[in-house]
Design an enzyme around this catalytic site. Structure first.
Site, mmCIF file in Angstrom:
data_model
loop_
_atom_site.group_PDB
_atom_site.id
_atom_site.type_symbol
_atom_site.label_atom_id
_atom_site.label_comp_id
_atom_site.label_asym_id
_atom_site.label_seq_id
_atom_site.Cartn_x
_atom_site.Cartn_y
_atom_site.Cartn_z
ATOM 1 N N CYS A 297 34.389 36.591 41.829
ATOM 2 C CA CYS A 297 34.792 37.339 40.634
ATOM 3 C C CYS A 297 33.617 38.096 40.020
ATOM 4 O O CYS A 297 33.764 39.237 39.565
ATOM 5 C CB CYS A 297 35.437 36.418 39.604
ATOM 6 S SG CYS A 297 34.410 35.010 39.090
ATOM 7 N N HIS B 184 35.122 32.370 34.843
ATOM 8 C CA HIS B 184 35.579 33.604 35.479
ATOM 9 C C HIS B 184 34.833 34.797 34.901
ATOM 10 O O HIS B 184 34.376 34.760 33.745
ATOM 11 C CB HIS B 184 37.085 33.774 35.254
ATOM 12 C CG HIS B 184 37.722 34.852 36.073
ATOM 13 N ND1 HIS B 184 37.665 34.883 37.448
ATOM 14 C CD2 HIS B 184 38.433 35.963 35.702
ATOM 15 C CE1 HIS B 184 38.314 35.936 37.891
ATOM 16 N NE2 HIS B 184 38.785 36.618 36.858
ATOM 17 N N ASP C 175 41.481 41.803 35.101
ATOM 18 C CA ASP C 175 41.211 40.612 35.910
ATOM 19 C C ASP C 175 41.052 40.979 37.384
ATOM 20 O O ASP C 175 41.983 41.503 38.009
ATOM 21 C CB ASP C 175 42.351 39.609 35.737
ATOM 22 C CG ASP C 175 41.970 38.199 36.157
ATOM 23 O OD1 ASP C 175 41.189 38.062 37.115
ATOM 24 O OD2 ASP C 175 42.446 37.252 35.512
#
Length: 477
Positions: free
Chosen positions: A58, A164, A182
């Protein structure tokens, strides 16, 4: 008949607290934010939106997305002829295999952004406030020349998972919500979240580091940083070297025995950690031999000229002269200074650079595959009546494959022996220990030297190292 396979297909986005970007409410928030001018950063980001290619990538995906949105040139090829940031290219601060297994920390992602050539302002939540964070969100959402990456804990939003990273794509003032783009698109879609709740999610402690999470503002520098040198955080030893420079050196210079600049340099360099060479790296431009023969493009010439000017400015400093005198006076067999005097092992450096260059060009840097440089040569090439160009040329073998690689490096007038030219017509190649050490000393904070007891010597050291006394180009380096 189609059979369902074991595994997961997306997750249902918990709402509230989040609002799905593609929902009717999410669309209305978007329209209103556009009208208020707080979606300006969205368009460049969405044009470069990507899904992380590994479950723990991520951070890398977020950074690659932002770097491409800012149109920062990576300076090396991704695939074919194209220069483009990809997660696989972001490995200068942490090995990709380690990131694949464990993810990446906030600090290492900041390091990667710097290495990639971006300007970075990073804040953990204990270094900022909710109000400041909101102002930064508005600032980045209102322009397309600055983007924000947030490091947060998913649990605060009732989402599955833990830590994240994702970019922030916009802001809605009326509801005080930020849009999270995201990068785990296989899991959750882009979604709006309350800014106050996002701050709470960043307040969470990262168990791997024991530190709070936070956010970083990434923008284009007005010129490429680190033209000649960069610091490497990829090897674990960098912490030891950094500690020595920031903690030990200020104490060492407090000695009563230090009477002149030579003594200062002796104290600093004689105690350098043995792995110092892994900490400061020199930068070179790599290309396949067939990409341009021995002719440089206008872009390459421009970069080379700028690099050579920085190198010239380093060598014109008063500190450089002291470093040269010191290194010429020490025993070259000394363990701690041996790694600093690069001229003594130029063939080894050339071979190593060519091997790394071949790996980069093949897109396999850091892979277990073995690259062997069978032949290297440092040449001074003069084409079309222009000034000489220094090339490190090598033939690199990987199994049955063979690559011919050129490394273009800044040069300065200097007598040396090399193949393809006489000693008097050759151009000296950097890195040299004196260049590297001078740049490193100039980069240390001024308070490093405040413990020097002799006031005259302290004044002299300040005059040598204060960056405000340097040319602008060297200040930036």
């Amino acid at each position: 008949m189609r059979m369902a396979m074991a595994g997961l297909y997306k997750r249902l986005l918990p709402s509230p607290p989040a609002v799905d970007f593609a929902s009717s409410d999410g669309k209305q928030l978007f329209i209103e934010a556009v009208q208020n001018g707080t979606m300006e950063g969205f368009y460049k980001l969405i044009s470069n939106f990507q899904t992380q290619s590994e479950p723990a990538y991520c951070g890398l995906a977020s950074l690659a997305m932002v770097l491409n949105a800012l149109a920062i040139d990576p300076g090396r090829k991704w695939k074919g002829p194209w220069r483009w940031f990809d997660e696989s290219m972001l490995d200068c601060c942490e090995p990709l295999e380690k990131v694949k297994e464990q993810g990446i920390s906030f600090g290492k992602l900041v390091c990667l952004a710097h290495c990639a050539g971006a300007k970075v302002e990073a804040f953990r939540t204990n270094q900022s406030t909710l109000d400041e964070f909101r102002k930064f969100v508005v600032r980045c959402s209102s322009s397309d020349d600055c983007h924000m990456i947030s490091s947060y804990h998913r649990g605060t939003f009732k989402q599955t998972g833990t830590g994240h990273f994702s970019p922030i794509g916009g802001y809605h003032a009326g509801s005080d919500m930020a849009l999270i783009l995201d990068v785990a698109r296989f899991k959750y879609p882009p979604h709006w979240v309350p800014v106050e709740l996002l701050w709470e999610a960043m307040e969470n402690i990262d168990e791997a580091t024991g530190q709070r999470r936070g956010f970083m503002l990434i923008s284009r520098p007005h010129r490429d940083p680190g033209l000649l040198y960069t610091l490497s955080c990829k090897h674990e030893s960098w912490v030891k070297v950094a500690k020595y420079l920031m903690d030990d050196v200020p104490n060492l210079v407090k000695s009563e025995d230090i009477k002149d600049v030579h003594n200062v340099l002796s104290v600093v360099f004689s105690s350098l950690p043995s792995n110092f060479g892994e900490f400061i790296k020199w930068i070179a431009e790599v290309r396949r031999r067939e990409d341009g023969g021995q002719n440089l493009s206008q872009e390459e010439k421009g970069r080379l000229s700028l690099n050579e000017e920085v190198l010239k400015q380093v060598q014109e400093t008063g500190l450089f002269k002291h470093v040269v005198e010191f290194l010429s006076s020490v025993n070259p067999c000394c363990r701690n200074t041996q790694a600093l005097i690069h001229e003594n092992n130029l063939p080894d450096i050339a071979a190593g650079v060519c091997c790394q260059g071949a790996e980069l060009l093949a897109g396999k840097f850091g892979s277990p595959e073995r690259y062997c440089c069978q032949e290297t040569c440092v040449t001074s090439v003069k084409a079309n009546g222009e000034k000489p160009i220094t090339l490190v040329s090598g033939t690199v073998v990987n199994g049955s494959r063979e690559q011919r690689v050129d490394v273009v490096v800044p040069s300065c007038p200097k007598k040396m022996n090399c193949c393809g030219s006489s000693p008097t017509s050759c151009i000296g190649i950097y890195p040299a220990g004196n260049d590297v050490l001078t740049a490193l000393l100039l980069a240390l904070p001024p308070e490093t030297w405040c413990g020097i007891k002799d006031e005259k010597l302290l004044s002299e050291m300040y005059s040598l190292v204060l960056t405000k006394n340097l040319p602008i180009l060297l200040q930036e380096e």
